[in-house]
Design an enzyme around this catalytic site. Sequence first.
Site, short mmCIF file in Angstrom:
data_model
loop_
_atom_site.label_atom_id
_atom_site.label_comp_id
_atom_site.label_asym_id
_atom_site.label_seq_id
_atom_site.Cartn_x
_atom_site.Cartn_y
_atom_site.Cartn_z
N CYS A 114 0.73 7.69 6.14
CA CYS A 114 0.44 7.27 4.77
C CYS A 114 -1.00 7.55 4.35
CB CYS A 114 0.75 5.79 4.61
SG CYS A 114 -0.23 4.73 5.70
N GLU B 256 0.89 -1.17 0.00
CA GLU B 256 0.00 0.00 0.00
C GLU B 256 0.92 1.21 0.00
OE1 GLU B 256 -2.61 2.77 -0.15
OE2 GLU B 256 -3.27 0.70 -0.33
#
Length: 164
Positions: A86, A52
Amino acid sequence: NVVTNAPEDAAAIVERLIAHPAVRRVNFTGSTHVGRIIAMHAAKHLKPALLELGGKAPVIVREDADLDAAVAAIAFGAFFNQGQICMSTERVIVHRAVASALVGKLAEKARTLVAASPAETSAALGALVSPQAAERVGALIEDARSKGANIITSGETKGAVMQP
């Protein structure tokens, strides 16, 4: 499991972890740069990898949105951990009919956020991870300005640098 290490040892440790026979798959959430390195090691050792990497985490604000709730969500998503996570909010897609009102409310909210040393318990925002991160943020702002962005509100740096 938690593995701690000095930053300069990270590459070697990551490679050894991925190469270890007990590791059957790799899951990683983080930067595209580090993800690329992990993917190369996983491929070398034929380990499946789920990565990811650096998404753009948009928020969509519709015409009928509760703007106060939208501002609270955007501010939390964008400023939590100084935006150094993130999944921080990086884009806001807003219906034209409420765009001006939303921008005004976001600017009001941003003006209330105080950044200071993490030791300052009254400050909502702490320090960036490094002086280089602050320089990167400044460069992003200047890039946006050079491409026609209007700066609605801004803050000041206090000149404080967190010492190691």
